[in-house]
Design a protein around this motif. Structure first.
Motif, PDB file in Angstrom:
ATOM      1  N   LEU A 114      42.959  53.423  38.689  1.00  0.00           N
ATOM      2  CA  LEU A 114      43.536  53.121  37.342  1.00  0.00           C
ATOM      3  C   LEU A 114      42.493  52.746  36.688  1.00  0.00           C
ATOM      4  N   SER A 115      42.925  52.659  35.307  1.00  0.00           N
ATOM      5  CA  SER A 115      41.855  51.956  34.164  1.00  0.00           C
ATOM      6  C   SER A 115      42.989  51.510  33.310  1.00  0.00           C
ATOM      7  N   LEU A 116      42.653  49.994  32.929  1.00  0.00           N
ATOM      8  CA  LEU A 116      43.655  49.408  32.135  1.00  0.00           C
ATOM      9  C   LEU A 116      42.915  48.317  30.985  1.00  0.00           C
ATOM     10  N   ARG A 117      43.557  48.448  29.668  1.00  0.00           N
ATOM     11  CA  ARG A 117      42.855  47.574  28.893  1.00  0.00           C
ATOM     12  C   ARG A 117      43.025  46.172  29.225  1.00  0.00           C
ATOM     13  N   LEU A 118      41.908  45.379  29.031  1.00  0.00           N
ATOM     14  CA  LEU A 118      41.856  44.086  29.282  1.00  0.00           C
ATOM     15  C   LEU A 118      42.539  43.280  28.101  1.00  0.00           C
ATOM     16  N   PRO A 119      43.087  42.117  28.247  1.00  0.00           N
ATOM     17  CA  PRO A 119      43.727  41.248  27.101  1.00  0.00           C
ATOM     18  C   PRO A 119      42.986  40.568  26.352  1.00  0.00           C
ATOM     19  N   TYR A 120      41.624  40.383  26.546  1.00  0.00           N
ATOM     20  CA  TYR A 120      40.572  39.942  26.015  1.00  0.00           C
ATOM     21  C   TYR A 120      39.259  40.836  26.197  1.00  0.00           C
ATOM     22  N   CYS A 121      38.891  41.345  25.124  1.00  0.00           N
ATOM     23  CA  CYS A 121      37.886  42.422  24.999  1.00  0.00           C
ATOM     24  C   CYS A 121      36.390  42.579  24.977  1.00  0.00           C
ATOM     25  N   ARG A 122      36.180  40.845  24.237  1.00  0.00           N
ATOM     26  CA  ARG A 122      34.696  40.845  23.991  1.00  0.00           C
ATOM     27  C   ARG A 122      33.849  40.229  24.768  1.00  0.00           C
ATOM     28  N   GLU A 123      32.833  40.720  25.098  1.00  0.00           N
ATOM     29  CA  GLU A 123      31.799  40.161  26.198  1.00  0.00           C
ATOM     30  C   GLU A 123      32.529  39.987  27.624  1.00  0.00           C
ATOM     31  N   ASN A 124      33.191  41.035  28.231  1.00  0.00           N
ATOM     32  CA  ASN A 124      33.415  41.041  29.354  1.00  0.00           C
ATOM     33  C   ASN A 124      32.115  41.133  30.418  1.00  0.00           C
ATOM     34  N   VAL A 125      31.695  40.050  31.026  1.00  0.00           N
ATOM     35  CA  VAL A 125      30.305  40.383  31.673  1.00  0.00           C
ATOM     36  C   VAL A 125      30.249  39.858  33.039  1.00  0.00           C
ATOM     37  N   CYS A 126      31.457  39.306  33.490  1.00  0.00           N
ATOM     38  CA  CYS A 126      31.642  38.944  34.941  1.00  0.00           C
ATOM     39  C   CYS A 126      32.790  39.183  35.448  1.00  0.00           C
ATOM     40  N   LEU A 127      32.738  39.370  36.903  1.00  0.00           N
ATOM     41  CA  LEU A 127      34.106  39.694  37.777  1.00  0.00           C
ATOM     42  C   LEU A 127      33.999  39.106  38.924  1.00  0.00           C
ATOM     43  N   THR A 128      35.164  38.502  39.597  1.00  0.00           N
ATOM     44  CA  THR A 128      34.966  38.035  40.913  1.00  0.00           C
ATOM     45  C   THR A 128      36.308  38.571  41.469  1.00  0.00           C
ATOM     46  N   TYR A 129      36.473  38.379  42.959  1.00  0.00           N
ATOM     47  CA  TYR A 129      37.805  38.797  43.561  1.00  0.00           C
ATOM     48  C   TYR A 129      38.140  37.634  44.481  1.00  0.00           C
ATOM     49  N   CYS A 130      39.620  37.253  44.267  1.00  0.00           N
ATOM     50  CA  CYS A 130      39.991  36.231  45.264  1.00  0.00           C
ATOM     51  C   CYS A 130      40.901  36.677  46.210  1.00  0.00           C
ATOM     52  N   ASP A 131      40.454  36.514  47.437  1.00  0.00           N
ATOM     53  CA  ASP A 131      41.060  37.074  48.706  1.00  0.00           C
ATOM     54  C   ASP A 131      42.487  36.318  48.845  1.00  0.00           C
ATOM     55  N   GLU A 132      42.407  35.006  48.496  1.00  0.00           N
ATOM     56  CA  GLU A 132      43.615  34.285  48.945  1.00  0.00           C
ATOM     57  C   GLU A 132      44.941  34.534  48.141  1.00  0.00           C
ATOM     58  N   PHE A 133      44.729  35.348  46.861  1.00  0.00           N
ATOM     59  CA  PHE A 133      45.678  35.396  46.125  1.00  0.00           C
ATOM     60  C   PHE A 133      45.558  36.871  45.855  1.00  0.00           C
ATOM     61  N   SER A 134      44.672  37.728  46.238  1.00  0.00           N
ATOM     62  CA  SER A 134      44.590  38.865  45.847  1.00  0.00           C
ATOM     63  C   SER A 134      44.596  39.295  44.442  1.00  0.00           C
ATOM     64  N   LEU A 135      43.562  38.504  43.730  1.00  0.00           N
ATOM     65  CA  LEU A 135      43.504  38.505  42.313  1.00  0.00           C
ATOM     66  C   LEU A 135      42.155  38.868  41.947  1.00  0.00           C
ATOM     67  N   TYR A 136      42.046  39.646  40.833  1.00  0.00           N
ATOM     68  CA  TYR A 136      40.643  39.862  40.129  1.00  0.00           C
ATOM     69  C   TYR A 136      40.567  38.833  38.912  1.00  0.00           C
ATOM     70  N   ALA A 137      39.484  38.259  38.955  1.00  0.00           N
ATOM     71  CA  ALA A 137      39.211  37.316  37.668  1.00  0.00           C
ATOM     72  C   ALA A 137      38.167  37.719  36.704  1.00  0.00           C
ATOM     73  N   VAL A 138      38.488  38.090  35.530  1.00  0.00           N
ATOM     74  CA  VAL A 138      37.465  38.701  34.663  1.00  0.00           C
ATOM     75  C   VAL A 138      36.821  37.519  33.510  1.00  0.00           C
ATOM     76  N   GLY A 139      35.645  37.411  33.409  1.00  0.00           N
ATOM     77  CA  GLY A 139      35.300  36.398  32.307  1.00  0.00           C
ATOM     78  C   GLY A 139      34.845  37.222  30.899  1.00  0.00           C
ATOM     79  N   SER A 140      35.266  36.838  29.830  1.00  0.00           N
ATOM     80  CA  SER A 140      35.065  36.980  28.692  1.00  0.00           C
ATOM     81  C   SER A 140      34.329  36.149  27.372  1.00  0.00           C
ATOM     82  N   GLN A 141      34.469  36.363  26.450  1.00  0.00           N
ATOM     83  CA  GLN A 141      33.755  35.394  25.427  1.00  0.00           C
ATOM     84  C   GLN A 141      34.572  34.169  25.399  1.00  0.00           C
TER      85      GLN A 141
END
Length: 501
Positions: free
Chosen positions: A337-364
């Motif tokens: 899949l591909s999905l539009r992020l809620p905040y689109c400016r300067e998305n430069v970092c990403l990590t995954y949380c095993d405990e909650f099965s979440l992706y976290a995306v850092g933006s401006q």
């Protein structure tokens, strides 16, 4: 220190049934269950009586036992051997907590204790700045062991720093088989440094930032270089899927899958006889997939960050056009899949949380959480605005997200409580510290800035140039945090490195 559980473990004597002292000269008659139980009860009575003041003497006891053996109704039992006593109180308490068999009986308590330690560690951290000399902007870092951190910089330098002595050892970069003579000096540098799960291989960039370089650990001998039919632009992100499979994401809008053959590094590494330089293999990607072009910003589909979910065998990717992409990662990559992020400016970092099965995306200005199982974002995004400089690095451990900002500060977010950690204070020294309502923020030191660049590019009198924290990594067994970065402005040359412990 571990505490006793409500369900105590049985003692060694209770776990081990009494055994006969040895075979008898005459075979005992076969007995039924009731007779066997009677024999065990009588044997237990002998053991209990031997420890009382009213018990008979040794001669009388032997006579009693002998009489029992003659009747075939009682046998001498052997006491279980006592474990060797340790003089250390720590060993005693640990043994009592684990139980007689050594099996953890307090997993819940230990988990709560670790969770509490993760929650309280940030407010206890104190900074010690490290001296890196004239290197320019630390972009990536990973712990190699308890005192060494490997780093990559904007000036295309790969080095190992000893956090106790500040000693720096530079690592030679691998060169492409066919150098690109038309390419000028690299202005990108090394954006990614990643260790495989067993910490036997390190993947990073080569002398050409478009190439993937793999080194053997702990020797840091070169193994192979992915420079054949690979990326046509800078590598921004790397993720290991297994000990021998890595994925790289590039500014050319592609993700490439690389397989490292164990035969490349099982034997001794050959060396050039004349130049004394190591020989390494040149490899090609086994699969390469392009990021789909967005209709809103088709020319900016640069892959900026990757994160791998070992639990789901899925790879998350963030592109600068404001999209998150999910790939099924097996022997090849298959986009889910591909999905539009809620905040689109300067998305430069990403990590995954095993405990909650979440992706976290850092933006401006925000950190967005993506729960792909629910098909929705059920955790509200957190605003990380610190002077409008945005999120530059992210990591997650258990339920705590560490945020490195472009304004030289570290923030800590509790996913469970869905709020930032707060400073704790007490009205007087006799009171227990309580949350103050103020966001816990660790501010990093000034680092080093080239004063010539400062005078050339900026107006005199401006002295506040905080460092962007482009990378950070924890050493949880040692309770230490390494943080690296440098001036956010591209025209400034400088660096920051700090050990928080």
């Amino acid at each position: 220190m571990r505490q006793a559980d409500s369900q105590t473990q049985p003692s060694p004597a209770e776990q081990e049934m009494p055994q006969p002292a040895g075979p008898s000269n005459s075979s005992p008659p076969t007995m039924g269950p009731q007779q066997t139980g009677s024999r065990k009860r009588k044997a237990a009575e002998v053991d209990q009586g031997a420890g009382t003041s009213s018990s008979p003497g040794p001669a009388a006891a032997m006579a009693t036992v002998g009489a029992g053996n003659a009747e075939g109704s009682l046998m001498l039992t052997k006491r279980p051997r006592r474990p060797i006593a340790h003089l250390s109180m720590v060993n005693y308490l640990k043994g009592r907590a684990l139980g007689a068999d050594g099996h953890p009986g307090f997993a819940g308590f230990e988990g709560d204790l670790r969770s509490y330690g993760v929650l309280r560690l940030p407010e206890l951290l104190r900074e010690r700045q490290l001296t890196l000399g004239p290197l320019n902007k630390v972009f990536a870092s990973q712990w190699l062991n308890a005192r060494q951190v490997v780093c990559g910089t904007k000036c295309n330098t790969l080095f190992v720093v000893d956090v106790k002595t500040d000693h720096i050892m530079r690592i030679p970069l691998m060169r492409d088989r066919v150098p690109d003579l038309s390419r000028g000096p690299p202005s990108c540098g090394i954006h990614a440094v990643e260790l495989n799960p067993s910490k036997t291989l390190l993947a990073t960039g080569g002398e050409n930032p478009n190439s993937l370089a793999v080194y053997q650990l702990p020797t840091l001998d070169p193994v192979c270089l992915g420079d054949c039919q690979g990326h046509r632009d800078w590598i921004f992100a790397i993720a290991w899927m297994s000990d021998t499979v890595a994925v790289s994401g590039s500014r050319d809008g592609t993700v490439a899958l690389w397989k490292v053959d164990p035969d490349m590094f099982n034997g001794s590494i050959a060396w050039h006889k004349d130049a004394g330089l190591p020989v390494y293999a040149h490899i090609s990607p086994t699969d390469m997939e392009a990021i789909p072009k967005a209709t809103t910003n088709p020319g900016n589909r640069k892959v900026r960050a990757l994160a791998f979910s070992n639990k789901n065998q899925e790879l998350g990717a963030v592109s600068l056009d404001g999209y998150f992409h999910l790939w099924k990662a097996r022997s090849s990559l298959s986009r889910l899949l591909s999905l539009r992020l809620p905040y689109c400016r300067e998305n430069v970092c990403l990590t995954y949380c095993d405990e909650f099965s979440l992706y976290a995306v850092g933006s401006q200005s925000h950190v967005s959480f993506l729960d792909l199982r629910q098909g929705q974002q059920n955790i509200p995004p957190l605003c990380s605005r610190e002077g409008g400089t945005g999120v530059r690095s992210l990591s997650v451990h258990q339920h705590i997200v560490t945020v490195g900002t472009g304004h030289g500060s570290l923030l800590f977010y509790d996913i469970r409580a869905q709020k930032f950690l707060e400073e704790r204070s007490a009205a007087n020294p006799d009171m227990f510290p309580v949350p103050s309502g103020r966001k816990l923020k660790l501010t990093c030191g000034s680092g080093w800035i080239n004063q010539d660049d400062l005078l050339e590019n900026y107006v005199a009198g401006v002295e506040d140039f905080p460092n962007a924290l482009y990378t950070h990594c924890y050493n949880w067994p040692e309770m230490k945090l390494f943080v690296g970065g440098g001036p956010l402005a591209s025209g400034l040359h400088g660096n920051y490195a700090g050990l928080w412990s």
